[in-house]
Every structure is written in C-alpha cells, then in structure tokens.
Design an enzyme around this catalytic site. Structure first.
Site, PDB file in Angstrom:
ATOM      1  N   CYS A  94      43.413  -6.972  22.162  1.00  0.00           N
ATOM      2  CA  CYS A  94      42.252  -7.383  21.373  1.00  0.00           C
ATOM      3  C   CYS A  94      40.991  -6.652  21.843  1.00  0.00           C
ATOM      4  O   CYS A  94      40.645  -6.695  23.034  1.00  0.00           O
ATOM      5  CB  CYS A  94      42.041  -8.891  21.471  1.00  0.00           C
ATOM      6  SG  CYS A  94      40.587  -9.472  20.559  1.00  0.00           S
ATOM      7  N   GLY A 221      49.947  -5.126   9.866  1.00  0.00           N
ATOM      8  CA  GLY A 221      48.908  -6.135   9.666  1.00  0.00           C
ATOM      9  C   GLY A 221      48.215  -5.981   8.330  1.00  0.00           C
ATOM     10  O   GLY A 221      48.648  -6.530   7.319  1.00  0.00           O
TER      11      GLY A 221
END
Length: 310
Positions: A94, A221
């Site tokens: 992240c 994604g």
C-alpha cells in the site's frame, strides 16, 4: 490462467464480491481489503462483514492484514483463524502516506533488516496457517528490489503477489516488468503478477512474458472493475464486453447496499465511484457527468436506464 480479484479498499469489498459471484464465475481467489490490528477494541462492523463466512459464501477468500508488528500479527492472525481461515495475506504494498508514514504497507520496504526479522519471528512460531504477501518492488529506487528478493527467498510463502512498481510511483508510471521476471527466476515461492491488466490487449502482451517464466496466476483490480467480464475474456481468449451485464451487476450492488441499510446517500457515493471506473472512456463522459450529479436514487435510476437502452 488463474485470476485473483485485487483488494481495493472501499471498492472490491464484501458487497462487491458477493454480487460479483452472483453474476460471474471466473475469479479463482478473492482478498479482503487490508485489516489492521486493534489492540484495545475488536473488529469494526465493516471488518466483521469482510470476514463473515456466511455472508461471503462461495468465495475462496483470503483475509489481508496490514501490520509491521509481530505481536499485532499473532493477535490478529489468531482472531482470524478462529473465524475459520487458514491462510493470510500480508500487505507490503500500500503506497498511501497515512500507511507508509507508520512503516506499514510499502513503508515497510525501506527497512529490509526489520522486514527480515519480522518474517523470521513469524515463521519460527507459525506452522498451522499459510502466509502470502503482496509487495511492491521498492520504496523509491529499483535497486532496492535485489535486497528485498534476498529476504523473500528465505521464507516459505505460499504465494508472493508482486506489483512491479515503486511506492514513489503510486499507480502512475509504467510497471517495471524486468523486476518481476527477475523474481520468477530466484524465488522458491509461487509468483503472482499484479498491475496494469486493464484490457484483453494488455493481458495478451503480458502473457507472452508470463508463459516464458511459467507464471499461471494474475491479480486484477481496476481492469476487473472497469469490465467485470475481463476474467472470462482472459480464460476464453476472446474479447468480451457487455455494458448491459455491467449495468445489471451494478444494479444488484445498489440493491445490496440498500438492503444493508447503507442509506441513499452512502449508496450513491459507492455507485458513483464504481461508475467512474466503468465509464472511463471519453465517449461516456456526458452520461457519467449526469450520474455523478444525481442526488437521489430515483434520479440515478433514470440515468442508468439511459445506459441500458444505449
């Protein structure tokens, strides 16, 4: 080719996943958006829904956790294991500043000694749960990848999901494929590719390199959100898009959010975020603008019907 749905906070959440498997069947594994340890309180309501086995029926679901603390890892993994899970994914990718500033996510990549110690202590005491990681290839320089791979190759991860970008890239700049290929040749753990598979054309170009390196799994994604039929296209080898099926899919997402008492305003916020990805082509700019301006479900429905008959 196995296909995993990438964990995207607020997007591919428990509602998205539940409705997705009602409409489509080509995703092989799902991951929760990252869950963080709470030493003084329990799981939040949304985290409990992410992990609820009954709600998430029909999914091969892996909880993803975000931590750089061994103590927090064991507390959180123990709680999740009690819910019936025997595999975890650790987020080391992240790029968010609120995450990296605490040395978590891709912020953890800056200290390979601490990262090595973290994994050593975990694998010394963990025998009954499988562990995978999702990582970037460095924080701000490609040269960092060599040291990271030396750490990763020491441990028996069931999978290593690699997004070949630096933290400093965020989601811009091109993915750096040579780093992924290098890892395929060195790592003993199964490599999974993640990054910039937005269309069937993207996959076809990438797949030549994946086949050369015997990689049989990808994680998708934004490309999957934009075109929920992309996994089917990849598995069948045919370009498939069907906006009407996507409209039906998002209509069921709307109904699911409303049934969970999210309220009209919050439901509209979620839907507008999804449509912003689905209708990213310039030709949809006018209808997307009208959808974003809708301030009631009834106004939203009117604009969606325009898409359905277009």
């Amino acid at each position: 080719m196995d296909i995993y749905m990438a964990p995207m906070e607020g997007v591919t959440n428990y509602v998205f996943r539940k409705v997705y498997i009602k409409h489509f069947s080509e995703v092989d594994k799902f991951f929760t958006p990252f869950i963080t340890p709470h030493m003084k309180k329990g799981f939040s309501k949304s985290e409990l829904m992410e992990l609820n086995k009954d709600y998430n029926k029909g999914q091969y679901l892996i909880p993803q956790i975000l931590t750089n603390s061994v103590q927090d890892f064991f507390k959180l993994s123990g709680e999740i294991k009690q819910m019936g899970y025997n595999e975890l994914n650790i987020n080391i990718g992240c790029p968010s500043a609120t995450v990296t500033s605490k040395g978590r996510g891709s912020g953890f990549l800056q200290d390979t000694k601490a990262l090595d110690k973290f994994f050593y202590e975990i694998f010394e005491k963990t025998a009954d749960i499988k562990i995978s990681i999702k990582t970037r290839i460095g924080f701000c320089d490609y040269s960092e990848w060599d040291d990271l791979v030396k750490v990763y190759e020491k441990y028996n991860f069931c999978e290593i999901i690699i997004h070949p970008r630096l933290r400093s890239d965020f989601y811009k700049n091109k993915v750096y494929i040579p780093a992924f290929i290098e890892a395929c040749k060195i790592l003993k753990s199964k490599p999974v590719y993640n990054g910039d598979i937005n269309t069937m054309e993207d996959f076809k170009i990438l797949n030549e390199k994946l086949k050369e390196n015997k990689v049989d799994t990808v994680m998708i994604g934004r490309g999957l959100v934009r075109n929920p039929l992309l996994p089917k296209a990849i598995k069948t080898g045919a370009k498939i898009t069907d906006l009407r099926k996507t409209v039906d899919f998002l209509d069921d997402i709307k109904e699911e959010y409303l049934s969970l008492d999210f309220g009209e305003r919050n439901t509209l916020f979620k839907l507008k975020e999804l449509w912003g990805m689905v209708l990213s082509d310039e030709k949809y700019s006018k209808i997307l603008k009208r959808i974003r301006k809708a301030d009631t479900i009834n106004k939203y429905k009117k604009h969606i019907e325009e898409l359905r008959i277009s």
